[in-house]
Write an enzyme that holds these catalytic residues in place. Structure first.
Site, PDB file in Angstrom:
ATOM      1  N   ILE A  12      30.004  49.183  42.853  1.00  0.00           N
ATOM      2  CA  ILE A  12      31.068  49.298  41.862  1.00  0.00           C
ATOM      3  C   ILE A  12      30.484  49.678  40.511  1.00  0.00           C
ATOM      4  O   ILE A  12      31.057  50.478  39.763  1.00  0.00           O
ATOM      5  CB  ILE A  12      31.871  47.981  41.783  1.00  0.00           C
ATOM      6  CG1 ILE A  12      32.555  47.694  43.123  1.00  0.00           C
ATOM      7  CG2 ILE A  12      32.905  48.046  40.663  1.00  0.00           C
ATOM      8  CD1 ILE A  12      33.261  46.350  43.177  1.00  0.00           C
ATOM      9  N   LEU A  70      29.281  42.548  36.120  1.00  0.00           N
ATOM     10  CA  LEU A  70      29.459  42.745  37.557  1.00  0.00           C
ATOM     11  C   LEU A  70      28.361  42.093  38.380  1.00  0.00           C
ATOM     12  O   LEU A  70      28.526  41.919  39.592  1.00  0.00           O
ATOM     13  CB  LEU A  70      29.480  44.244  37.890  1.00  0.00           C
ATOM     14  CG  LEU A  70      30.439  45.158  37.142  1.00  0.00           C
ATOM     15  CD1 LEU A  70      30.343  46.575  37.710  1.00  0.00           C
ATOM     16  CD2 LEU A  70      31.861  44.660  37.221  1.00  0.00           C
ATOM     17  N   ALA A  72      26.189  39.983  40.566  1.00  0.00           N
ATOM     18  CA  ALA A  72      26.506  38.803  41.374  1.00  0.00           C
ATOM     19  C   ALA A  72      25.919  38.959  42.762  1.00  0.00           C
ATOM     20  O   ALA A  72      25.709  40.076  43.246  1.00  0.00           O
ATOM     21  CB  ALA A  72      28.021  38.599  41.486  1.00  0.00           C
ATOM     22  N   TYR A 174      30.911  32.046  48.321  1.00  0.00           N
ATOM     23  CA  TYR A 174      31.117  33.148  47.380  1.00  0.00           C
ATOM     24  C   TYR A 174      32.364  32.899  46.537  1.00  0.00           C
ATOM     25  O   TYR A 174      32.347  33.063  45.314  1.00  0.00           O
ATOM     26  CB  TYR A 174      31.240  34.467  48.155  1.00  0.00           C
ATOM     27  CG  TYR A 174      31.564  35.652  47.281  1.00  0.00           C
ATOM     28  CD1 TYR A 174      30.700  36.068  46.276  1.00  0.00           C
ATOM     29  CD2 TYR A 174      32.743  36.375  47.472  1.00  0.00           C
ATOM     30  CE1 TYR A 174      30.991  37.166  45.480  1.00  0.00           C
ATOM     31  CE2 TYR A 174      33.038  37.477  46.693  1.00  0.00           C
ATOM     32  CZ  TYR A 174      32.169  37.866  45.689  1.00  0.00           C
ATOM     33  OH  TYR A 174      32.460  38.949  44.904  1.00  0.00           O
TER      34      TYR A 174
END
Length: 337
Positions: A12, A70, A72, A174
């Site tokens: 992404i 972002l 992670a 998660y």
């Protein structure tokens, strides 16, 4: 804007970076280039460091006015041994970043969250209205009973979209860590006078989708099988509902939030607005690649949810974003990538 993009070398992240630059924003990319994610590929980033490195993060924040976070550890997190890494990488890493932002006076944050914070989603019972389905029992899954029943009367539920004000109900490591990120960001915003746009991404697909990593999603798993000439193996009965949203639409939503959300803490669902089943995705990719038709296996994974589709109208109404990529076009493009 002068933007620090964490996780900017990822799937992404590369699309968000392209969108930021297309919109004329100054950007700096921070990424740890975790080998299990990037598979040894050499990528050039401005700050090749881990977000948990406080000193390095503080250096990266010099001259920055907005952070798009972002970075992670992704994936389901089905093994209890995964818990420390999810907590450390995602929750602790975000805390380190937020503390550094407070020291540096950076007060605008766009956080990549996830629809997984909702858990099983919502269902509508004919008698009891909208309800939160309880966790599915392994005995039911093993017997092929995949639909979660009404937690009050046990009746079959009709699908319902989830809005951002719904109660959260994370059901795996998660999901726990993504909700933890949101909660830490909210605490930071109150203490530091910052703004947070928490973007709850749905099932993202598109060019550059990681295929052969431990964190590959369902679209990548299906595509990998098709490229080997094998039929996609569809879990359960293929009727699991999801919202598959194209990565360019996600990137556009992320940059729009960075540009337009500048006060308070607000969650935004980011989806196409059109629920589809996992079976639909498998069939679309098989058609696009000319590969063998999917095989529905009846297999299951504990921790998977049956249905999760959300209402993305808030993002459209408040920030003016709307998805642009048609599902058939997007899956065809992915098959050709």
């Amino acid at each position: 804007m002068r933007v620090l993009l964490t996780g900017g070398a990822g799937f992404i992240g590369t699309h968000v970076l392209a969108r930021l630059r297309e919109r004329g924003h100054e950007t700096a990319v921070l990424d740890s280039l975790r080998p299990e994610v990037h598979r040894g590929t050499v990528k050039s980033v401005d700050h090749p460091v881990d977000v948990r490195d406080a000193a390095a993060v503080e250096r990266a924040l010099a001259g920055i006015d907005t952070v798009v976070h972002l970075a992670a550890k992704v994936g389901l997190g089905v093994d209890v041994q995964d818990l420390p890494d999810y907590a450390d990488s995602n929750v602790h890493g975000t805390a380190v970043l937020l503390a550094a932002m407070a020291r540096c006076g950076v007060r605008r944050l766009v956080l990549a969250s996830s629809m997984v914070v909702y858990g099983e989603g919502r269902g509508r019972c004919a008698e009891h209205g909208e309800v939160i389905p309880g966790p599915r029992r392994e005995a039911d899954l093993a017997a092929g009973r995949f639909e979660p029943p009404c937690p009050v009367c046990g009746a079959e539920l009709a699908p319902a979209l989830v809005g951002e004000d719904a109660a959260t109900d994370p059901r795996n490591a998660y999901a726990d860590s993504k909700l933890g990120q949101e909660q830490f960001a909210s605490s930071w915003a109150r203490a530091a006078g910052g703004s947070v746009a928490a973007l709850r991404y749905h099932n993202v697909y598109g060019p550059g989708l990681p295929i052969d990593t431990p964190y590959a999603g369902v679209a990548a798993i299906f595509l990998s099988a098709l490229r080997r000439g094998e039929a996609p193996q569809v879990f359960e009965d293929g009727g699991q509902r999801r919202d598959f949203v194209h990565v360019r639409d996600v990137a556009a939503a992320t940059v729009t939030a960075a540009e337009r959300h500048d006060s308070g803490v607000r969650a935004f669902n980011v989806g196409s607005g059109t629920p589809r089943t996992v079976g639909d995705l498998a069939n679309a990719l098989a058609t696009a690649t000319g590969g063998p038709p999917p095989q529905v296996t009846g297999a299951y994974r504990l921790g998977d949810v049956r249905h999760i589709t959300a209402d993305s109208s808030r993002l459209k109404a408040e920030l003016g974003w709307a998805p642009q990529v048609d599902f058939a076009d997007g899956t065809a493009e992915l098959a050709e990538d």
